[in-house]
Design a protein around this motif. Structure first.
Motif, PDB file in Angstrom:
ATOM      1  N   LEU A  69    -110.194  85.830   0.550  1.00 61.35           N
ATOM      2  CA  LEU A  69    -110.461  84.465   0.066  1.00 61.35           C
ATOM      3  C   LEU A  69    -109.459  84.090  -1.014  1.00 61.35           C
ATOM      4  N   ASP A  70    -108.858  82.923  -0.853  1.00 58.12           N
ATOM      5  CA  ASP A  70    -107.888  82.461  -1.838  1.00 58.12           C
ATOM      6  C   ASP A  70    -108.597  81.449  -2.755  1.00 58.12           C
ATOM      7  N   LEU A  71    -108.862  81.862  -3.978  1.00 55.76           N
ATOM      8  CA  LEU A  71    -109.583  80.980  -4.910  1.00 55.76           C
ATOM      9  C   LEU A  71    -108.626  80.328  -5.909  1.00 55.76           C
ATOM     10  N   SER A  72    -107.319  80.348  -5.579  1.00 53.15           N
ATOM     11  CA  SER A  72    -106.349  79.858  -6.573  1.00 53.15           C
ATOM     12  C   SER A  72    -106.505  78.357  -6.834  1.00 53.15           C
ATOM     13  N   ALA A  73    -107.182  77.650  -5.924  1.00 53.41           N
ATOM     14  CA  ALA A  73    -107.370  76.205  -6.143  1.00 53.41           C
ATOM     15  C   ALA A  73    -108.481  75.926  -7.145  1.00 53.41           C
ATOM     16  N   ILE A  74    -109.187  76.981  -7.555  1.00 51.62           N
ATOM     17  CA  ILE A  74    -110.249  76.778  -8.549  1.00 51.62           C
ATOM     18  C   ILE A  74    -109.632  76.734  -9.945  1.00 51.62           C
ATOM     19  N   HIS A  75    -110.073  75.748 -10.746  1.00 55.56           N
ATOM     20  CA  HIS A  75    -109.536  75.614 -12.103  1.00 55.56           C
ATOM     21  C   HIS A  75    -110.209  76.631 -13.016  1.00 55.56           C
ATOM     22  N   GLY A  76    -109.435  77.460 -13.650  1.00 59.80           N
ATOM     23  CA  GLY A  76    -109.984  78.443 -14.596  1.00 59.80           C
ATOM     24  C   GLY A  76    -110.236  79.776 -13.917  1.00 59.80           C
ATOM     25  N   LYS A  77    -110.500  80.766 -14.738  1.00 61.15           N
ATOM     26  CA  LYS A  77    -110.752  82.126 -14.232  1.00 61.15           C
ATOM     27  C   LYS A  77    -112.160  82.206 -13.660  1.00 61.15           C
ATOM     28  N   SER A 141    -114.531  73.284  -3.634  1.00 59.99           N
ATOM     29  CA  SER A 141    -114.744  71.979  -4.261  1.00 59.99           C
ATOM     30  C   SER A 141    -116.027  71.980  -5.106  1.00 59.99           C
ATOM     31  N   ASN A 142    -117.088  72.663  -4.614  1.00 61.63           N
ATOM     32  CA  ASN A 142    -118.326  72.738  -5.415  1.00 61.63           C
ATOM     33  C   ASN A 142    -118.091  73.482  -6.728  1.00 61.63           C
ATOM     34  N   VAL A 143    -117.321  74.588  -6.654  1.00 64.29           N
ATOM     35  CA  VAL A 143    -117.063  75.347  -7.891  1.00 64.29           C
ATOM     36  C   VAL A 143    -116.259  74.479  -8.872  1.00 64.29           C
ATOM     37  N   ASN A 144    -115.276  73.749  -8.354  1.00 66.29           N
ATOM     38  CA  ASN A 144    -114.491  72.900  -9.261  1.00 66.29           C
ATOM     39  C   ASN A 144    -115.341  71.797  -9.872  1.00 66.29           C
ATOM     40  N   ARG A 145    -116.269  71.242  -9.078  1.00 66.35           N
ATOM     41  CA  ARG A 145    -117.078  70.114  -9.539  1.00 66.35           C
ATOM     42  C   ARG A 145    -118.163  70.561 -10.517  1.00 66.35           C
ATOM     43  N   MET A 146    -118.879  71.645 -10.186  1.00 70.46           N
ATOM     44  CA  MET A 146    -120.026  71.991 -11.047  1.00 70.46           C
ATOM     45  C   MET A 146    -120.101  73.466 -11.416  1.00 70.46           C
ATOM     46  N   LYS A 147    -118.992  74.194 -11.150  1.00 68.36           N
ATOM     47  CA  LYS A 147    -118.820  75.587 -11.648  1.00 68.36           C
ATOM     48  C   LYS A 147    -119.681  76.638 -10.951  1.00 68.36           C
ATOM     49  N   LEU A 148    -120.417  76.282  -9.909  1.00 65.02           N
ATOM     50  CA  LEU A 148    -121.247  77.308  -9.266  1.00 65.02           C
ATOM     51  C   LEU A 148    -121.406  77.030  -7.775  1.00 65.02           C
ATOM     52  N   ALA A 149    -121.087  78.045  -6.965  1.00 69.54           N
ATOM     53  CA  ALA A 149    -121.373  77.962  -5.530  1.00 69.54           C
ATOM     54  C   ALA A 149    -121.547  79.383  -4.998  1.00 69.54           C
ATOM     55  N   ILE A 150    -122.388  79.505  -3.978  1.00 73.14           N
ATOM     56  CA  ILE A 150    -122.637  80.826  -3.371  1.00 73.14           C
ATOM     57  C   ILE A 150    -122.475  80.707  -1.866  1.00 73.14           C
ATOM     58  N   ILE A 151    -121.659  81.591  -1.303  1.00 76.64           N
ATOM     59  CA  ILE A 151    -121.543  81.616   0.168  1.00 76.64           C
ATOM     60  C   ILE A 151    -121.994  82.978   0.689  1.00 76.64           C
ATOM     61  N   MET A 185    -116.048  97.821  -3.213  1.00 77.47           N
ATOM     62  CA  MET A 185    -114.955  97.092  -3.861  1.00 77.47           C
ATOM     63  C   MET A 185    -114.068  96.351  -2.863  1.00 77.47           C
ATOM     64  N   SER A 186    -113.969  96.845  -1.622  1.00 79.61           N
ATOM     65  CA  SER A 186    -113.143  96.116  -0.638  1.00 79.61           C
ATOM     66  C   SER A 186    -113.720  94.719  -0.422  1.00 79.61           C
ATOM     67  N   LYS A 187    -115.045  94.624  -0.386  1.00 76.76           N
ATOM     68  CA  LYS A 187    -115.666  93.310  -0.175  1.00 76.76           C
ATOM     69  C   LYS A 187    -115.526  92.425  -1.417  1.00 76.76           C
ATOM     70  N   LYS A 188    -115.647  93.036  -2.580  1.00 76.45           N
ATOM     71  CA  LYS A 188    -115.522  92.256  -3.829  1.00 76.45           C
ATOM     72  C   LYS A 188    -114.093  91.736  -3.997  1.00 76.45           C
ATOM     73  N   LEU A 189    -113.113  92.588  -3.680  1.00 77.48           N
ATOM     74  CA  LEU A 189    -111.717  92.152  -3.841  1.00 77.48           C
ATOM     75  C   LEU A 189    -111.392  91.058  -2.829  1.00 77.48           C
ATOM     76  N   ALA A 190    -111.912  91.203  -1.604  1.00 79.08           N
ATOM     77  CA  ALA A 190    -111.638  90.178  -0.577  1.00 79.08           C
ATOM     78  C   ALA A 190    -112.295  88.854  -0.953  1.00 79.08           C
ATOM     79  N   ALA A 191    -113.387  88.921  -1.736  1.00 80.85           N
ATOM     80  CA  ALA A 191    -114.102  87.691  -2.108  1.00 80.85           C
ATOM     81  C   ALA A 191    -113.378  86.903  -3.204  1.00 80.85           C
ATOM     82  N   GLY A 192    -112.339  87.509  -3.796  1.00 75.64           N
ATOM     83  CA  GLY A 192    -111.359  86.722  -4.549  1.00 75.64           C
ATOM     84  C   GLY A 192    -111.524  86.454  -6.033  1.00 75.64           C
ATOM     85  N   SER A 193    -112.666  86.795  -6.661  1.00 70.91           N
ATOM     86  CA  SER A 193    -112.821  86.415  -8.079  1.00 70.91           C
ATOM     87  C   SER A 193    -111.905  87.207  -9.011  1.00 70.91           C
ATOM     88  N   ASP A 194    -111.552  86.576 -10.137  1.00 80.73           N
ATOM     89  CA  ASP A 194    -110.659  87.227 -11.110  1.00 80.73           C
ATOM     90  C   ASP A 194    -111.393  88.292 -11.904  1.00 80.73           C
TER      91      ASP A 194
END
Ligand code: URA
Length: 436
Positions: A69-77, A141-151, A185-194
Motif C-alpha cells: 500500500l502506498d500511503l504517500s498521498a496522506i498528509h503527515g506521518k 481520502s478519508n484519512v486526509n479528510r478526518m485522520k481515521l480510516a480502517i480497511i 511484520m510482512s503484513k504490517k509493512l505491506a499496509a504502509g504506515s510510517d
C-alpha cells in the motif's frame, strides 16, 4: 539455485543470504517449489532458527510478494497499531479515534476474528451499514479528510504469508519465533504506515504463553520494523484474563463507547493510553510520553474522541446514531448468569477458554463461513483478585440461541478458578520495547 541445497544449508544451521530467501519465497508463491520441500525447510527453521538479518529478508520477501500500500498521498506521518490477538481486546475502537482527534493520521488495516480471538472488523460491523470494503483511494481520502480510516485485509496483501501460514498450520511449524515475527511484520509493512505500535500479548489467552517468549517476539518484530525504516515500538501486555469486562462484538462496542465517554475499565484505559502515546511519540506529535498522556485524556474529557468515532463510523457507511445512543443495538434473545459456587477469590481465568466460550455462544466463527451472532458474548462482573461469596454473579452470558447459551456457559464455568487464598489483581502492562 536449488531448493534442495537451501534445505540442506538450513539443516546444518547455516545462514541464508537475502537472495536465497527471496528465491524460496518467490518459488513457493508461484508454485515452482512444492509443499514437501517448503515443509522440510520450515521444519529446519524450527530447529535452527533464523538470525535477525534472515528474518528481515524473509519479512521483506513476503511483504513484497503482493501489493504494498502506498500511503504517500496522506498528509503527515501515519500510525498503525497491531495486536498479536487477544480476548476482549477493543483497544483499536478507542485509541484510533483518540489519536485521530489529535490530528495524527491513523490508516489502519484490520482483520476478522481468528480462533478464540476477536477481530476489529467484526466488531465494527455491529454498526448497521458499516463497511471496510472501501477502495484504496477512498481510504486515503478519508484519512486526509478526518485522520481515521480502517480497511480489511485484502487477498493481494502478502500472498506469500497466506500460503506459508496455511502450510505451517498443518506441519506443526507455526510456533517458531522468526516465522511468527516475519508473518506478522510482512503484513504490517505491506499496509504502509510510517509508525507501527505492536501490542504483544502474553498469557493464557495469547499466542505466547510466557512474558519471556512475548518479549523475545516483541524485540524481533521491533528490529524488523526499524530495519525496514518504520518507527516501531512494542508494548507487552497481560492476557491471563480478558481485557476489560466485555467479550463479544456488540458488547465490546458498547464497552468501547463507554470508554470514549470516560467510563473505561482501568486495564482498558491503561492499554489505550500506553499504545496511543507511542503512536503520538513515533509520529512526532509529542516529544515526551507525559505530554501524550495529557492530550489523550483531554481527547476523552472534551468529547473530541467520541465525536471522531461517530464521524468515522458515518464516513464508512455506518449509522453514527448508535455511537451516541448505544441502547439502539439489539440485545441477545437469551441470557443467564454464571454464579460463584464457593466463597473465595477469583484466582485464575483460562483466557483461551473464555474466548472459546464466547465463540460457542455464537460470538465467533466455528468455520470461515460461519455467521457471527453479534449480540452474543460475556460481560464479567469479577476478574482476577476479586473476592466473591457463593451465589455472587461472576459473569452474564448472552446468546441468540438457547442451546448455545447452555454450551457456552458450561465452557465458561470450566475456565474460572476460585480459591480460598487471597490473590492480587494482575498488572496489565508488562513491558515496552522502545529502541528509538
Ligand atoms: N499471526 C500471524 O499473522 N502470523 C503468525 O505466524 C502468528 C500469528
Amino acid at each position: 539455485m536449488r531448493m534442495y541445497d537451501l534445505i540442506m544449508k538450513k539443516k546444518h544451521g547455516l545462514v541464508l543470504s537475502d537472495e536465497e530467501i527471496r528465491f524460496l519465497v518467490a518459488g513457493y508463491t508461484n508454485g515452482g517449489i512444492p509443499d514437501y520441500q517448503m515443509s522440510a525447510f520450515l521444519m529446519a527453521v524450527c530447529f535452527c532458527g533464523m538470525d535477525e538479518k534472515e528474518t528481515l529478508s524473509l519479512t521483506m520477501a513476503m511483504a513484497e510478494s503482493g501489493e504494498m500500500l502506498d500511503l504517500s498521498a496522506i498528509h503527515g506521518k501515519t500510525a498503525d497499531k497491531h495486536s498479536t490477538g487477544g480476548v476482549g481486546d477493543k483497544t483499536s475502537l478507542i485509541l484510533g479515534p483518540m489519536v485521530a482527534s489529535l490530528g495524527v493520521p491513523v490508516a489502519k488495516m484490520s482483520g476478522r476474528g481468528l480462533g478464540h480471538t476477536g477481530g476489529t472488523i467484526d466488531k465494527l460491523e455491529s454498526f448497521p451499514g458499516f463497511s471496510v470494503s472501501i477502495s484504496n483511494e477512498q481510504f486515503i481520502s478519508n484519512v486526509n479528510r478526518m485522520k481515521l480510516a480502517i480497511i480489511g485485509q485484502t487477498a493481494e496483501l502478502a500472498p506469500a504469508d497466506k500460503k506459508l501460514y496455511a502450510l505451517r498450520d498443518v506441519t506443526a511449524t507455526v510456533d517458531e519465533l522468526s516465522l511468527i515475527a516475519a508473518s506478522i511484520m510482512s503484513k504490517k509493512l505491506a499496509a504502509g504506515s510510517d509508525v507501527i505500535v505492536l501490542d504483544v500479548k502474553a498469557g493464557s489467552g495469547a499466542f505466547m504463553k510466557t512474558y519471556e517468549d512475548a518479549r523475545r517476539l516483541a524485540e524481533r518484530m521491533v528490529d524488523i520494523g526499524n530495519g525496514a525504516g518504520r518507527k516501531t515500538y512494542a508494548v507487552i501486555s497481560d492476557m491471563n484474563q480478558p481485557l476489560g469486562l466485555a467479550v463479544g462484538n456488540i458488547l465490546e462496542v458498547k464497552e468501547a463507547i463507554g470508554a470514549l465517554n470516560g467510563r473505561a475499565p482501568e486495564d482498558v484505559s491503561e492499554a489505550c493510553i500506553t499504545l496511543a502515546s507511542y503512536m503520538l511519540l513515533g509520529t512526532g506529535r509529542v516529544r515526551e510520553l507525559p505530554e501524550a498522556e495529557e492530550l489523550l485524556r483531554k481527547s476523552i474529557e472534551t468529547g473530541a474522541a467520541l465525536n471522531k468515532f461517530a464521524e468515522f463510523i458515518k464516513a464508512q457507511g455506518g449509522d453514527e446514531r448508535y455511537v451516541y445512543e448505544p441502547d439502539r443495538f439489539p440485545e441477545a434473545a437469551h441470557c443467564c448468569e454464571l454464579k460463584a459456587e464457593t466463597d473465595g477469590y477469583v484466582s485464575e481465568m483460562l483466557t483461551e477458554e473464555v474466548g472459546l466460550a464466547s465463540l460457542m455462544l455464537g460470538g465467533g466463527r466455528e468455520t470461515k463461513e460461519s455467521e457471527i451472532d453479534l449480540t452474543a458474548g460475556i460481560v464479567f462482573q469479577k476478574k482476577i483478585g476479586a473476592k466473591v461469596s457463593a451465589g455472587d454473579t461472576i459473569a452474564m452470558l448472552y446468546s441468540g440461541d438457547a442451546g448455545k447459551l447452555k454450551a457456552g456457559t458450561a465452557r465458561l464455568k470450566g475456565a474460572i478458578r476460585i480459591r480460598t487464598e487471597a490473590c492480587a489483581p494482575l498488572p496489565h502492562i508488562l513491558g515496552v520495547v522502545d529502541k528509538s
